[in-house]
Design a protein around this motif. Structure first.
Motif, PDB file in Angstrom:
ATOM      1  N   ALA A 185      24.948 -54.578   0.847  1.00 55.86           N
ATOM      2  CA  ALA A 185      25.683 -54.812   2.090  1.00 55.86           C
ATOM      3  C   ALA A 185      26.705 -55.927   1.972  1.00 55.86           C
ATOM      4  CB  ALA A 185      24.703 -55.140   3.219  1.00 55.86           C
ATOM      5  N   ALA A 237      21.961 -54.633   7.634  1.00 56.75           N
ATOM      6  CA  ALA A 237      23.000 -54.108   8.518  1.00 56.75           C
ATOM      7  C   ALA A 237      23.365 -55.068   9.642  1.00 56.75           C
ATOM      8  CB  ALA A 237      22.561 -52.769   9.100  1.00 56.75           C
ATOM      9  N   GLN A 295      26.414 -48.685  16.083  1.00 61.49           N
ATOM     10  CA  GLN A 295      27.170 -49.363  15.031  1.00 61.49           C
ATOM     11  C   GLN A 295      26.239 -49.899  13.949  1.00 61.49           C
ATOM     12  OE1 GLN A 295      29.944 -52.218  16.610  1.00 61.49           O
ATOM     13  NE2 GLN A 295      30.735 -52.800  14.604  1.00 61.49           N
ATOM     14  N   THR A 296      25.104 -50.458  14.370  1.00 61.59           N
ATOM     15  CA  THR A 296      24.134 -50.975  13.409  1.00 61.59           C
ATOM     16  C   THR A 296      23.516 -49.843  12.599  1.00 61.59           C
ATOM     17  OG1 THR A 296      23.629 -52.802  14.915  1.00 61.59           O
ATOM     18  CG2 THR A 296      22.053 -52.374  13.153  1.00 61.59           C
ATOM     19  N   LYS A 333      25.950 -48.678   9.953  1.00 65.66           N
ATOM     20  CA  LYS A 333      25.995 -49.585   8.805  1.00 65.66           C
ATOM     21  C   LYS A 333      24.721 -49.456   7.976  1.00 65.66           C
ATOM     22  CE  LYS A 333      26.767 -54.310   7.272  1.00 65.66           C
ATOM     23  NZ  LYS A 333      26.991 -55.727   7.636  1.00 65.66           N
ATOM     24  N   GLN A 334      23.586 -49.263   8.636  1.00 62.59           N
ATOM     25  CA  GLN A 334      22.331 -49.060   7.909  1.00 62.59           C
ATOM     26  C   GLN A 334      22.447 -47.874   6.956  1.00 62.59           C
ATOM     27  OE1 GLN A 334      19.080 -47.623  10.292  1.00 62.59           O
ATOM     28  NE2 GLN A 334      17.512 -48.477   8.942  1.00 62.59           N
ATOM     29  N   ARG A 355      25.226 -46.693   5.658  1.00 63.68           N
ATOM     30  CA  ARG A 355      26.136 -47.064   4.568  1.00 63.68           C
ATOM     31  C   ARG A 355      25.421 -47.926   3.538  1.00 63.68           C
ATOM     32  NH1 ARG A 355      29.749 -48.108   8.824  1.00 63.68           N
ATOM     33  NH2 ARG A 355      29.563 -50.369   8.511  1.00 63.68           N
TER      34      ARG A 355
END
Length: 246
Positions: A85, A202, A218-219, A222-223, A225
């Motif tokens: 990350a 994330a 959104q979180t 990202k998690q 990704r």
């Protein structure tokens, strides 16, 4: 004129002595933390004293949750997720990722006033989190660069990553892997799954806005990704590379 030269020489000598003392003190401080866990950081003390401005919804009772654990006591998924990350070139750079800084600057120029994107490495974040106060100024950035150089010289990659996963803010008054694992997943950091670790990664670098306890779209995005990046890095084999890095 002679008195002026004398005062100038004495002032210069005093300045050199103060500078040498500060240099020696910081070197000893960084060396000490190579083996000793920090009892607290400036940010912990700040969070303990009051709620951050703009986050009035946070808990009114300010009790810090922080428990330092060794890298071997944490699920290998978490250091992998943090690198995936925050700093995928962690093993390749010596504290500063010039390419990441250039890309961050380009995105910021194209952002037209939107929230700024950072390009800090894990080493820089450790320097900031462990040794410095919170805030934005040229003085603090210079101090951050100085401490980044010191920890890269005096610590190994294992210690840098171990320190990061222990002092990173992962929620209001919650610092580090063990405290976050207990708070959000009700289990020790050694039992974190890949999904758990990716969720904690994330919410960085803004764990007050993006909360692991109630992750929004959104979180979650990202998690996902982070999980993809974890697989691209080679899974937990990457952590073995970290553990054997010189």
């Amino acid at each position: 004129m002679t008195d002026f030269k004398l005062y100038w020489r004495r002032g210069w000598q005093l300045l050199l002595q103060v500078g040498a003392s500060l240099l020696l003190t910081t070197i000893v401080w960084v060396l000490l933390y190579r083996w000793v866990s920090p009892p607290a950081t400036w940010l912990m003390l700040e969070r303990r004293s009051h709620r951050p401005a703009g986050y009035e919804h946070l808990e009114s009772e300010r009790q810090i949750h922080y428990s330092f654990v060794g890298l071997e006591e944490v699920s290998a998924q978490l250091p992998l997720a943090l690198v995936a990350a925050e700093d995928q070139r962690f093993l390749m750079h010596h504290g500063f990722d010039v390419d990441a800084l250039k890309k961050a600057a380009q995105r910021n120029r194209a952002g037209h006033g939107k929230q700024l994107v950072g390009g800090s490495t894990i080493s820089q974040q450790v320097a900031k989190n462990v040794f410095l106060w919170n805030g934005r100024s040229y003085l603090r950035k210079a101090a951050e660069a100085y401490f980044t150089v010191l920890i890269e010289l005096l610590w190994d990659k294992q210690r840098i990553l171990e320190m990061y996963l222990n002092v990173a803010e992962m929620g209001d008054c919650t610092f580090g892997a063990e405290a976050a694992a207990q708070r959000y997943f009700h289990k020790p950091a050694a039992k974190l799954t890949a999904s758990d670790a990716a969720l904690l990664a994330a919410i960085l670098p803004n764990p007050l806005k993006f909360r692991a306890a109630s992750p929004g779209p959104q979180t979650r995005a990202k998690q996902r990704r982070v999980l993809r990046n974890m697989r691209r890095l080679g899974g937990t084999r990457f952590v073995q590379q970290v553990l054997t890095a010189e």
